[in-house]
Write a protein that holds these residues in place. Structure first.
Motif, PDB file in Angstrom:
ATOM      1  N   ARG A  32       0.848  -1.180   0.000  1.00  0.00           N
ATOM      2  CA  ARG A  32       0.000   0.000   0.000  1.00  0.00           C
ATOM      3  C   ARG A  32       0.892   1.241   0.000  1.00  0.00           C
ATOM      4  O   ARG A  32       1.959   1.246   0.585  1.00  0.00           O
ATOM      5  N   ALA A  33       0.421   2.275  -0.645  1.00  0.00           N
ATOM      6  CA  ALA A  33       1.218   3.490  -0.794  1.00  0.00           C
ATOM      7  C   ALA A  33       0.932   4.467   0.338  1.00  0.00           C
ATOM      8  O   ALA A  33      -0.134   4.466   0.923  1.00  0.00           O
ATOM      9  N   VAL A  34       1.918   5.288   0.614  1.00  0.00           N
ATOM     10  CA  VAL A  34       1.772   6.339   1.617  1.00  0.00           C
ATOM     11  C   VAL A  34       1.791   7.673   0.894  1.00  0.00           C
ATOM     12  O   VAL A  34       2.707   7.953   0.136  1.00  0.00           O
ATOM     13  N   PHE A  35       0.795   8.497   1.123  1.00  0.00           N
ATOM     14  CA  PHE A  35       0.776   9.836   0.553  1.00  0.00           C
ATOM     15  C   PHE A  35       1.130  10.826   1.640  1.00  0.00           C
ATOM     16  O   PHE A  35       0.485  10.876   2.678  1.00  0.00           O
ATOM     17  N   PHE A  36       2.186  11.621   1.427  1.00  0.00           N
ATOM     18  CA  PHE A  36       2.607  12.613   2.409  1.00  0.00           C
ATOM     19  C   PHE A  36       2.030  13.969   2.012  1.00  0.00           C
ATOM     20  O   PHE A  36       2.335  14.483   0.941  1.00  0.00           O
ATOM     21  N   GLY A  37       1.220  14.566   2.858  1.00  0.00           N
ATOM     22  CA  GLY A  37       0.623  15.865   2.564  1.00  0.00           C
ATOM     23  C   GLY A  37       1.183  16.924   3.483  1.00  0.00           C
ATOM     24  O   GLY A  37       0.754  17.048   4.617  1.00  0.00           O
ATOM     25  N   PRO A  38       2.164  17.709   3.053  1.00  0.00           N
ATOM     26  CA  PRO A  38       2.838  18.630   3.954  1.00  0.00           C
ATOM     27  C   PRO A  38       2.047  19.888   4.267  1.00  0.00           C
ATOM     28  O   PRO A  38       2.319  20.557   5.239  1.00  0.00           O
ATOM     29  N   HIS A  39       1.066  20.252   3.431  1.00  0.00           N
ATOM     30  CA  HIS A  39       0.423  21.550   3.607  1.00  0.00           C
ATOM     31  C   HIS A  39      -0.673  21.493   4.657  1.00  0.00           C
ATOM     32  O   HIS A  39      -0.775  22.369   5.493  1.00  0.00           O
ATOM     33  N   ALA A  40      -1.503  20.486   4.592  1.00  0.00           N
ATOM     34  CA  ALA A  40      -2.522  20.194   5.597  1.00  0.00           C
ATOM     35  C   ALA A  40      -3.668  21.191   5.606  1.00  0.00           C
ATOM     36  O   ALA A  40      -4.802  20.797   5.464  1.00  0.00           O
ATOM     37  N   PHE A  41      -3.379  22.463   5.782  1.00  0.00           N
ATOM     38  CA  PHE A  41      -4.455  23.428   5.901  1.00  0.00           C
ATOM     39  C   PHE A  41      -4.314  24.521   4.848  1.00  0.00           C
ATOM     40  O   PHE A  41      -3.243  24.758   4.310  1.00  0.00           O
ATOM     41  N   LYS A  42      -5.410  25.203   4.593  1.00  0.00           N
ATOM     42  CA  LYS A  42      -5.374  26.294   3.634  1.00  0.00           C
ATOM     43  C   LYS A  42      -4.407  27.376   4.110  1.00  0.00           C
ATOM     44  O   LYS A  42      -4.359  27.706   5.284  1.00  0.00           O
ATOM     45  N   LYS A  43      -3.650  27.939   3.170  1.00  0.00           N
ATOM     46  CA  LYS A  43      -2.706  28.996   3.526  1.00  0.00           C
ATOM     47  C   LYS A  43      -3.452  30.332   3.597  1.00  0.00           C
ATOM     48  O   LYS A  43      -3.357  31.176   2.720  1.00  0.00           O
ATOM     49  N   ASP A  44      -4.212  30.497   4.685  1.00  0.00           N
ATOM     50  CA  ASP A  44      -5.079  31.648   4.797  1.00  0.00           C
ATOM     51  C   ASP A  44      -4.334  32.936   5.110  1.00  0.00           C
ATOM     52  O   ASP A  44      -4.916  33.999   5.138  1.00  0.00           O
ATOM     53  N   TYR A  45      -3.016  32.834   5.354  1.00  0.00           N
ATOM     54  CA  TYR A  45      -2.271  34.028   5.729  1.00  0.00           C
ATOM     55  C   TYR A  45      -2.034  34.972   4.553  1.00  0.00           C
ATOM     56  O   TYR A  45      -1.686  36.118   4.735  1.00  0.00           O
ATOM     57  N   SER A  46      -2.202  34.545   3.328  1.00  0.00           N
ATOM     58  CA  SER A  46      -1.912  35.378   2.175  1.00  0.00           C
ATOM     59  C   SER A  46      -3.119  36.202   1.750  1.00  0.00           C
ATOM     60  O   SER A  46      -3.011  37.048   0.882  1.00  0.00           O
ATOM     61  N   GLY A  47      -4.277  35.962   2.351  1.00  0.00           N
ATOM     62  CA  GLY A  47      -5.469  36.681   1.975  1.00  0.00           C
ATOM     63  C   GLY A  47      -6.206  36.006   0.834  1.00  0.00           C
ATOM     64  O   GLY A  47      -7.390  36.207   0.633  1.00  0.00           O
ATOM     65  N   HIS A  48      -5.530  35.234   0.062  1.00  0.00           N
ATOM     66  CA  HIS A  48      -6.149  34.448  -0.995  1.00  0.00           C
ATOM     67  C   HIS A  48      -5.285  33.223  -1.232  1.00  0.00           C
ATOM     68  O   HIS A  48      -4.130  33.185  -0.849  1.00  0.00           O
ATOM     69  N   ILE A  49      -5.851  32.224  -1.829  1.00  0.00           N
ATOM     70  CA  ILE A  49      -5.114  30.998  -2.102  1.00  0.00           C
ATOM     71  C   ILE A  49      -4.713  30.991  -3.568  1.00  0.00           C
ATOM     72  O   ILE A  49      -5.544  31.184  -4.449  1.00  0.00           O
ATOM     73  N   LYS A  50      -3.441  30.808  -3.833  1.00  0.00           N
ATOM     74  CA  LYS A  50      -2.957  30.822  -5.203  1.00  0.00           C
ATOM     75  C   LYS A  50      -3.495  29.615  -5.964  1.00  0.00           C
ATOM     76  O   LYS A  50      -3.877  28.605  -5.392  1.00  0.00           O
ATOM     77  N   VAL A  51      -3.498  29.752  -7.296  1.00  0.00           N
ATOM     78  CA  VAL A  51      -4.053  28.696  -8.141  1.00  0.00           C
ATOM     79  C   VAL A  51      -3.340  27.380  -7.904  1.00  0.00           C
ATOM     80  O   VAL A  51      -3.959  26.326  -7.760  1.00  0.00           O
ATOM     81  N   ARG A  52      -2.005  27.416  -7.845  1.00  0.00           N
ATOM     82  CA  ARG A  52      -1.243  26.178  -7.658  1.00  0.00           C
ATOM     83  C   ARG A  52      -1.584  25.538  -6.313  1.00  0.00           C
ATOM     84  O   ARG A  52      -1.759  24.319  -6.224  1.00  0.00           O
ATOM     85  N   GLU A  53      -1.680  26.353  -5.270  1.00  0.00           N
ATOM     86  CA  GLU A  53      -1.981  25.819  -3.951  1.00  0.00           C
ATOM     87  C   GLU A  53      -3.403  25.259  -3.897  1.00  0.00           C
ATOM     88  O   GLU A  53      -3.666  24.273  -3.211  1.00  0.00           O
ATOM     89  N   THR A  54      -4.326  25.896  -4.616  1.00  0.00           N
ATOM     90  CA  THR A  54      -5.688  25.383  -4.679  1.00  0.00           C
ATOM     91  C   THR A  54      -5.721  24.011  -5.325  1.00  0.00           C
ATOM     92  O   THR A  54      -6.391  23.088  -4.842  1.00  0.00           O
ATOM     93  N   ALA A  55      -4.966  23.862  -6.423  1.00  0.00           N
ATOM     94  CA  ALA A  55      -4.907  22.569  -7.111  1.00  0.00           C
ATOM     95  C   ALA A  55      -4.286  21.515  -6.212  1.00  0.00           C
ATOM     96  O   ALA A  55      -4.776  20.378  -6.123  1.00  0.00           O
ATOM     97  N   GLN A  56      -3.196  21.873  -5.515  1.00  0.00           N
ATOM     98  CA  GLN A  56      -2.549  20.934  -4.605  1.00  0.00           C
ATOM     99  C   GLN A  56      -3.499  20.522  -3.483  1.00  0.00           C
ATOM    100  O   GLN A  56      -3.555  19.356  -3.085  1.00  0.00           O
ATOM    101  N   LYS A  57      -4.231  21.497  -2.974  1.00  0.00           N
ATOM    102  CA  LYS A  57      -5.148  21.212  -1.875  1.00  0.00           C
ATOM    103  C   LYS A  57      -6.271  20.292  -2.333  1.00  0.00           C
ATOM    104  O   LYS A  57      -6.679  19.374  -1.601  1.00  0.00           O
ATOM    105  N   ASN A  58      -6.778  20.497  -3.533  1.00  0.00           N
ATOM    106  CA  ASN A  58      -7.837  19.635  -4.052  1.00  0.00           C
ATOM    107  C   ASN A  58      -7.358  18.196  -4.226  1.00  0.00           C
ATOM    108  O   ASN A  58      -8.084  17.241  -3.947  1.00  0.00           O
ATOM    109  N   ILE A  59      -6.119  18.040  -4.708  1.00  0.00           N
ATOM    110  CA  ILE A  59      -5.530  16.703  -4.842  1.00  0.00           C
ATOM    111  C   ILE A  59      -5.373  16.062  -3.468  1.00  0.00           C
ATOM    112  O   ILE A  59      -5.681  14.885  -3.259  1.00  0.00           O
ATOM    113  N   GLU A  60      -4.887  16.857  -2.507  1.00  0.00           N
ATOM    114  CA  GLU A  60      -4.706  16.345  -1.155  1.00  0.00           C
ATOM    115  C   GLU A  60      -6.030  15.862  -0.567  1.00  0.00           C
ATOM    116  O   GLU A  60      -6.105  14.775   0.027  1.00  0.00           O
ATOM    117  N   LYS A  61      -7.091  16.650  -0.741  1.00  0.00           N
ATOM    118  CA  LYS A  61      -8.396  16.258  -0.203  1.00  0.00           C
ATOM    119  C   LYS A  61      -8.875  14.946  -0.819  1.00  0.00           C
ATOM    120  O   LYS A  61      -9.366  14.055  -0.114  1.00  0.00           O
TER     121      LYS A  61
END
Length: 216
Positions: A32-61
């Motif tokens: 079985r494979a292990v998926f490592f998700g380093p981001h965990a939570f939305k990067k709300d400190y920037s005021g908006h989520i960048k497109v790349r981070e949104t895509a990464q977050k969707n994959i992580e979910k």
């Protein structure tokens, strides 16, 4: 490429993360494979989520919802991760951040010997990334008003932003020492035990950073 029958596991809070997906040969569940998700939570400190981070977050979910289980650092992160990724909190395993072996219970003179600090001085130690999110510039500036004999040591691994380092060095008074030579894992307890006070500051950059401070 992962097959249709491959199950994934999410390990949250690793920085930097191992390559993902990654087959864990020590996992009690074979093949079985292990998926490592380093981001965990939305990067709300920037005021908006960048497109790349949104895509990464969707994959992580998506991967996290299909995972057999998730590993994170503490109950607070587990609670928010469950909400953020829409998973059952009962599927999350808590593995705290801690060193292996017996606790180090001795006072050492590691930094005094390395930096030439006399025994009559107090050592206030910051150890970690020299970065803006750690408020290093503010800490170094504040040290100028400290009592005589209080020494601030800024220890890092040597892989910091040179522009930022030069900026905080301009703020440094005579009671600030910079230690940028990495130490081995075995030496780290002695380094930490040579301080009288430890300092760890985290700028208010959102809940993820707040929880990083408690988990560290």
């Amino acid at each position: 490429m992962l097959g249709q029958n491959t199950q994934t596991f999410l390990v949250n809070g690793l920085n930097p993360p191992p390559p993902a997906p990654f087959t864990n040969t020590h996992c009690p569940v074979q093949n079985r494979a292990v998926f490592f998700g380093p981001h965990a939570f939305k990067k709300d400190y920037s005021g908006h989520i960048k497109v790349r981070e949104t895509a990464q977050k969707n994959i992580e979910k998506r991967l996290n919802r299909n995972a057999a289980f998730t590993i994170t650092l503490d109950r607070a992160r587990a609670h928010l991760l469950a909400i953020d990724n829409g998973i059952d909190q009962d599927s999350i395993i808590i593995v705290p951040v801690c060193a292996e072996g017996e606790p180090y219970q001795h006072k050492s003179s590691f930094l005094r010997a390395r930096l030439g600090i006399t025994s009559d001085c107090k050592i206030i130690l910051y150890a970690g990334f020299l970065a803006d999110w750690a408020m290093c510039e503010e800490l170094v500036a504040a040290a100028r008003s400290w009592p005589e004999g209080w020494i601030l040591v800024m220890h890092s691994h040597g892989y910091d932003d040179e522009v930022y380092i030069n900026r905080i060095k301009k703020q440094a008074g005579r009671n600030v020492r910079f230690s940028s030579t990495p130490v081995s894992y075995e030496q780290l307890p002695a380094l930490l035990a040579s301080a009288d006070i430890g300092v760890a500051l985290y700028r208010n950059l959102g809940m993820n950073f707040t929880l990083v401070s408690s988990a560290s």
